[in-house]
Design a protein around this motif. Structure first.
Motif, PDB file in Angstrom:
ATOM      1  N   PRO A 295      -1.823   7.422 -12.712  1.00  0.00           N
ATOM      2  CA  PRO A 295      -2.963   7.301 -11.791  1.00  0.00           C
ATOM      3  C   PRO A 295      -3.038   5.943 -11.103  1.00  0.00           C
ATOM      4  CG  PRO A 295      -3.717   7.154 -14.061  1.00  0.00           C
ATOM      5  CD  PRO A 295      -2.272   7.550 -14.114  1.00  0.00           C
ATOM      6  N   THR A 296      -2.478   4.904 -11.734  1.00  0.00           N
ATOM      7  CA  THR A 296      -2.527   3.572 -11.126  1.00  0.00           C
ATOM      8  C   THR A 296      -1.646   3.510  -9.885  1.00  0.00           C
ATOM      9  OG1 THR A 296      -2.884   2.628 -13.332  1.00  0.00           O
ATOM     10  CG2 THR A 296      -2.303   1.107 -11.580  1.00  0.00           C
ATOM     11  N   ILE A 297      -0.512   4.192  -9.905  1.00  0.00           N
ATOM     12  CA  ILE A 297       0.342   4.261  -8.713  1.00  0.00           C
ATOM     13  C   ILE A 297      -0.420   4.919  -7.565  1.00  0.00           C
ATOM     14  CG2 ILE A 297       2.363   5.405  -7.714  1.00  0.00           C
ATOM     15  CD1 ILE A 297       3.798   4.967 -10.365  1.00  0.00           C
ATOM     16  N   ILE A 298      -1.063   6.029  -7.839  1.00  0.00           N
ATOM     17  CA  ILE A 298      -1.806   6.748  -6.795  1.00  0.00           C
ATOM     18  C   ILE A 298      -2.927   5.867  -6.244  1.00  0.00           C
ATOM     19  CG2 ILE A 298      -3.247   8.765  -6.326  1.00  0.00           C
ATOM     20  CD1 ILE A 298      -1.652  10.227  -8.535  1.00  0.00           C
ATOM     21  N   ALA A 299      -3.703   5.263  -7.132  1.00  0.00           N
ATOM     22  CA  ALA A 299      -4.798   4.407  -6.691  1.00  0.00           C
ATOM     23  C   ALA A 299      -4.276   3.208  -5.898  1.00  0.00           C
ATOM     24  CB  ALA A 299      -5.602   3.932  -7.898  1.00  0.00           C
ATOM     25  N   SER A 300      -3.137   2.656  -6.299  1.00  0.00           N
ATOM     26  CA  SER A 300      -2.556   1.503  -5.599  1.00  0.00           C
ATOM     27  C   SER A 300      -2.167   1.875  -4.181  1.00  0.00           C
ATOM     28  CB  SER A 300      -1.341   0.983  -6.363  1.00  0.00           C
ATOM     29  OG  SER A 300      -1.689   0.541  -7.659  1.00  0.00           O
ATOM     30  N   HIS A 301      -1.547   3.040  -4.008  1.00  0.00           N
ATOM     31  CA  HIS A 301      -1.152   3.482  -2.662  1.00  0.00           C
ATOM     32  C   HIS A 301      -2.368   3.658  -1.756  1.00  0.00           C
ATOM     33  CE1 HIS A 301       2.929   5.237  -4.119  1.00  0.00           C
ATOM     34  NE2 HIS A 301       3.046   3.979  -3.751  1.00  0.00           N
ATOM     35  N   LEU A 302      -3.383   4.332  -2.261  1.00  0.00           N
ATOM     36  CA  LEU A 302      -4.564   4.605  -1.437  1.00  0.00           C
ATOM     37  C   LEU A 302      -5.302   3.309  -1.102  1.00  0.00           C
ATOM     38  CD1 LEU A 302      -5.920   7.813  -3.208  1.00  0.00           C
ATOM     39  CD2 LEU A 302      -4.508   7.667  -1.145  1.00  0.00           C
ATOM     40  N   CYS A 303      -5.410   2.411  -2.076  1.00  0.00           N
ATOM     41  CA  CYS A 303      -6.093   1.133  -1.848  1.00  0.00           C
ATOM     42  C   CYS A 303      -5.332   0.276  -0.845  1.00  0.00           C
ATOM     43  CB  CYS A 303      -6.245   0.406  -3.189  1.00  0.00           C
ATOM     44  SG  CYS A 303      -7.069  -1.198  -3.082  1.00  0.00           S
ATOM     45  N   TYR A 304      -4.024   0.152  -1.042  1.00  0.00           N
ATOM     46  CA  TYR A 304      -3.221  -0.661  -0.128  1.00  0.00           C
ATOM     47  C   TYR A 304      -3.241  -0.071   1.272  1.00  0.00           C
ATOM     48  CZ  TYR A 304       0.735  -3.434   1.588  1.00  0.00           C
ATOM     49  OH  TYR A 304       1.530  -4.289   2.301  1.00  0.00           O
ATOM     50  N   GLY A 305      -3.081   1.253   1.369  1.00  0.00           N
ATOM     51  CA  GLY A 305      -3.056   1.898   2.681  1.00  0.00           C
ATOM     52  C   GLY A 305      -4.331   1.669   3.459  1.00  0.00           C
ATOM     53  N   TRP A 306      -5.475   1.794   2.781  1.00  0.00           N
ATOM     54  CA  TRP A 306      -6.765   1.605   3.447  1.00  0.00           C
ATOM     55  C   TRP A 306      -6.935   0.161   3.922  1.00  0.00           C
ATOM     56  CZ3 TRP A 306     -10.619   4.133   5.629  1.00  0.00           C
ATOM     57  CH2 TRP A 306     -11.845   3.476   5.819  1.00  0.00           C
ATOM     58  N   HIS A 307      -6.634  -0.794   3.066  1.00  0.00           N
ATOM     59  CA  HIS A 307      -6.853  -2.203   3.415  1.00  0.00           C
ATOM     60  C   HIS A 307      -5.784  -2.736   4.369  1.00  0.00           C
ATOM     61  CE1 HIS A 307     -10.335  -2.970   0.886  1.00  0.00           C
ATOM     62  NE2 HIS A 307      -9.785  -2.171  -0.013  1.00  0.00           N
ATOM     63  N   PHE A 308      -4.602  -2.156   4.369  1.00  0.00           N
ATOM     64  CA  PHE A 308      -3.593  -2.530   5.364  1.00  0.00           C
ATOM     65  C   PHE A 308      -4.107  -2.218   6.760  1.00  0.00           C
ATOM     66  CE2 PHE A 308       0.107  -1.680   8.032  1.00  0.00           C
ATOM     67  CZ  PHE A 308       0.946  -2.738   7.746  1.00  0.00           C
ATOM     68  N   VAL A 309      -4.716  -1.053   6.932  1.00  0.00           N
ATOM     69  CA  VAL A 309      -5.306  -0.703   8.227  1.00  0.00           C
ATOM     70  C   VAL A 309      -6.402  -1.702   8.593  1.00  0.00           C
ATOM     71  CG1 VAL A 309      -6.633   1.043   9.484  1.00  0.00           C
ATOM     72  CG2 VAL A 309      -4.728   1.734   8.034  1.00  0.00           C
ATOM     73  N   GLY A 310      -7.210  -2.092   7.592  1.00  0.00           N
ATOM     74  CA  GLY A 310      -8.231  -3.098   7.849  1.00  0.00           C
ATOM     75  C   GLY A 310      -7.645  -4.398   8.343  1.00  0.00           C
ATOM     76  N   GLY A 311      -6.522  -4.821   7.759  1.00  0.00           N
ATOM     77  CA  GLY A 311      -5.861  -6.036   8.223  1.00  0.00           C
ATOM     78  C   GLY A 311      -5.299  -5.898   9.627  1.00  0.00           C
ATOM     79  N   LEU A 312      -4.841  -4.705   9.957  1.00  0.00           N
ATOM     80  CA  LEU A 312      -4.296  -4.471  11.297  1.00  0.00           C
ATOM     81  C   LEU A 312      -5.354  -4.626  12.387  1.00  0.00           C
ATOM     82  CD1 LEU A 312      -1.922  -1.371  10.968  1.00  0.00           C
ATOM     83  CD2 LEU A 312      -1.265  -3.647  11.740  1.00  0.00           C
ATOM     84  N   VAL A 313      -6.572  -4.189  12.090  1.00  0.00           N
ATOM     85  CA  VAL A 313      -7.591  -4.150  13.141  1.00  0.00           C
ATOM     86  C   VAL A 313      -8.512  -5.351  13.143  1.00  0.00           C
ATOM     87  CG1 VAL A 313      -7.557  -1.624  13.138  1.00  0.00           C
ATOM     88  CG2 VAL A 313      -9.208  -2.815  11.683  1.00  0.00           C
ATOM     89  N   ARG A 314      -8.562  -6.101  12.046  1.00  0.00           N
ATOM     90  CA  ARG A 314      -9.422  -7.285  12.017  1.00  0.00           C
ATOM     91  C   ARG A 314      -8.780  -8.448  12.757  1.00  0.00           C
ATOM     92  NH1 ARG A 314     -11.442  -7.567   5.722  1.00  0.00           N
ATOM     93  NH2 ARG A 314     -12.839  -5.766   5.767  1.00  0.00           N
ATOM     94  N   SER A 315      -9.653  -9.350  13.273  1.00  0.00           N
ATOM     95  CA  SER A 315      -9.119 -10.539  13.931  1.00  0.00           C
ATOM     96  C   SER A 315      -8.389 -11.429  12.941  1.00  0.00           C
ATOM     97  CB  SER A 315     -10.264 -11.335  14.599  1.00  0.00           C
ATOM     98  OG  SER A 315     -11.238 -11.690  13.638  1.00  0.00           O
ATOM     99  N   ARG A 316      -8.948 -11.554  11.727  1.00  0.00           N
ATOM    100  CA  ARG A 316      -8.279 -12.269  10.653  1.00  0.00           C
ATOM    101  C   ARG A 316      -8.980 -11.891   9.357  1.00  0.00           C
ATOM    102  NH1 ARG A 316      -6.492 -18.519  10.515  1.00  0.00           N
ATOM    103  NH2 ARG A 316      -4.919 -17.601  11.859  1.00  0.00           N
TER     104      ARG A 316
END
Length: 320
Positions: A295-316
């Motif tokens: 379950p930690t692998i699954i949670a890691s993928h979903l968490c990273y994927g969501w916050h990666f998008v946040g980093g893409l769209v934020r100014s910093r």
């Protein structure tokens, strides 16, 4: 050896004491060890020299340690990591290579870490989470790299000074920026599996996922502004997977072929995650750790994927 070890921390901790004790047992001792802390410690730090920085960020602390160092090589070590006795000896061959600007080595989860930290470590060590960067967490083969974390990073002083040290605007990510500037100037960063340290992990789930979120946000931002080493497919895959899960789940309500494709992709993903769990069982010799890695692998993928998008769209992204 003509090496200055630099460790930064907020205060003296048990992990820092562990690191200093391990440095004292190195088969090839350094020229000096420098510890940069917010405040002066209540007692001595053994043979290490302490620099009081005040409440500044890790990048600034590392720069302060480097400015005070006298070695030709600067060996940066996280305060929650401690070196294997042969750490510097394994890196020595690269010190004598005039083309080498920096050297990185693996950060292996300590065998005495608790259960939840072991789960975090074996999650990072799985192919399905770390992909081509898995060698950062378990020893791999020697190779040239263009990005390496500062938990175990040695930099030639001349190369460090040429790029102006760490960029204090980023944390985490200051090490990625440093490596990028070295590579931009034609420098070579080498990975040496023998230059091994033991790196304590943040326990699952809260600590582990908090770290994953920080990594995702900063890598997403770097993918936009520093494409040379961060705009790579492996960093986008968790976000693409998350997007497919959302779109596929909605579309499958009305479109049967999409439903079939979604189920097939979930089955394949499940097989891959099981493979990661089995690898953890084989490496740790613990069925319990492997079961928790699933379950930690699954949670890691979903968490990273969501916050990666946040980093893409934020100014910093905000500092962590």
């Amino acid at each position: 050896m003509d090496v200055s070890i630099i460790i930064v921390a907020a205060r003296e901790t048990a992990c820092l004491s562990e690191a200093l004790a391990a440095i004292a047992t190195l088969t090839r001792p350094p020229r000096e060890t420098i510890v940069v802390l917010d405040e002066a410690p209540p007692g001595s730090l053994g043979g290490a020299r302490c620099i009081v920085s005040g409440p500044v960020g890790p990048a600034q602390k590392r720069d302060m340690g480097a400015a005070a160092a006298s070695g030709a090589w600067l060996a940066f070590l996280d305060d929650d990591a401690y070196p294997d006795p042969g750490w510097l000896e394994a890196a020595q061959v690269h010190f004598e290579n005039p083309t080498a600007s920096a050297i990185g080595g693996p950060g292996v989860t300590p065998p005495n870490d608790g259960f939840r930290a072991q789960v975090s470590g074996w999650t990072y060590a799985s192919w399905i989470v770390s992909g081509p960067a898995r060698f950062r967490y378990v020893p791999g083969r020697r190779r040239a790299v263009d990005d390496y974390p500062s938990m175990n990073l040695m930099v030639r002083r001349s190369a460090f000074e040429a790029v102006g040290g760490f960029d204090s605007a980023f944390y985490p990510g200051e090490d990625t920026k440093l490596c990028l500037e070295i590579v931009r100037r034609g420098g070579v960063i080498l990975y040496e599996p023998g230059a091994l340290v033991y790196h304590h992990r943040r326990p699952v789930m809260r600590g582990h996922l908090g770290q994953i979120a920080h990594y995702g946000r900063h890598r997403g931002y770097f993918a936009r502004v520093f494409p040379e080493t961060s705009r790579r497919l492996q960093y986008f895959i968790p976000s693409l997977w998350l997007l497919w899960l959302v779109i596929g789940a909605v579309a499958s309500v009305w479109i049967e072929p999409v439903r079939a494709l979604l189920l097939a992709s979930l089955a394949l993903y499940g097989v891959a995650v099981v493979g990661g769990a089995l690898l953890a069982i084989w490496g740790s010799r613990s069925v319990g750790i492997g079961a928790a890695v699933f379950p930690t692998i699954i949670a890691s993928h979903l968490c990273y994927g969501w916050h990666f998008v946040g980093g893409l769209v934020r100014s910093r992204p905000r500092p962590s």
